[in-house]
Motif scaffolding. Structure first.
Motif, short mmCIF file in Angstrom:
data_model
loop_
_atom_site.label_atom_id
_atom_site.label_comp_id
_atom_site.label_asym_id
_atom_site.label_seq_id
_atom_site.Cartn_x
_atom_site.Cartn_y
_atom_site.Cartn_z
N THR A 42 4.78 -9.85 0.83
CA THR A 42 5.14 -9.23 2.19
C THR A 42 6.38 -10.14 2.78
O THR A 42 6.40 -11.40 2.81
CB THR A 42 4.15 -8.88 3.19
OG1 THR A 42 3.16 -8.20 2.53
CG2 THR A 42 4.63 -8.42 4.54
N THR A 44 8.56 -10.82 6.41
CA THR A 44 8.54 -10.33 7.73
C THR A 44 9.74 -10.40 8.43
O THR A 44 10.54 -11.57 8.19
CB THR A 44 7.38 -11.66 8.43
OG1 THR A 44 6.30 -11.46 7.84
CG2 THR A 44 7.38 -11.34 9.89
N LYS A 50 6.52 -6.06 8.94
CA LYS A 50 6.18 -6.37 7.70
C LYS A 50 6.58 -5.55 6.58
O LYS A 50 6.29 -4.21 6.60
CB LYS A 50 4.41 -6.59 7.62
CG LYS A 50 3.97 -7.24 8.81
CD LYS A 50 3.95 -8.81 8.38
CE LYS A 50 3.11 -9.69 9.35
NZ LYS A 50 3.55 -11.12 9.61
#
Length: 189
Positions: A42, A44, A50
């Motif tokens: 993921t 950010t 996310k």
């Protein structure tokens, strides 16, 4: 269906590409995300969104895309990432459209592209982390600069940036006046 590649990385400024992404969703283009990490990792954004990218940069086949979009953020950790710089340079060398906004042009600098084009960015020579890759003599104090196959813009100029990218992708005719008026002028609709 045609595709546009959005490069996402930790700290990327999602607001700088949100309108562009929204407008692409109703067009003939699919938006594909890629990151410097594995596609299972993921990313950010600056606003703490996310995102699970579709691909890693190592999986990108440049010929599959009409354009590459590079949002601003804090790209300093990526300046020495050869997979990232090679991907970006390949887009440039193949004449593919590249849009880089705010701090995104730093990544163009890391590839040497800024030695060949005029550009703008939300950076100054005081940004010491980027001095080694920026060609300050080619920087223009303008909100939007188009040179060769590259569109650059300052971060607060995200609507005009989106308009120019969409024009170049023929999402609307080049002579369309004020195509993103909805995002510029508040209405009751």
């Amino acid at each position: 269906m045609k595709k546009v590649l959005l490069f996402v990385y930790d700290s990327f400024a999602e607001f700088e590409v949100a309108i562009l992404n929204t407008c692409l969703s109703g067009s003939e283009y699919d938006l594909v995300t890629c990151s410097p990490h594995s596609s299972t990792q993921t990313v950010t954004s600056a606003g703490k969104l996310k995102i699970k990218p579709d691909l890693s940069v190592n999986e990108v086949a440049t010929d599959d895309y009409a354009a590459l979009i590079i949002p601003g953020g804090t790209p300093f950790p990526l300046l020495q990432n050869s997979a990232v710089t090679e991907m970006i340079r390949t887009f440039f060398d193949k004449g593919k459209l590249i849009g880089a906004i705010c701090g995104g042009p730093v990544l163009l600098g890391a590839t040497g592209i800024l030695n060949h084009i005029q550009y703008t960015a939300s950076l100054t020579e005081d940004d010491s982390n980027y001095t080694s890759v920026m060609n300050w003599s080619n920087k223009r104090e303008e909100h939007l600069v188009c040179d060769q196959n590259v569109i650059t813009a300052t971060g607060s100029n995200y609507i005009q940036f989106a308009e120019e990218v969409l024009r170049r992708l023929n999402v609307f005719p080049a002579n369309t006046e004020n195509p993103l008026k909805y995002f510029k002028v508040p209405t009751m609709s």
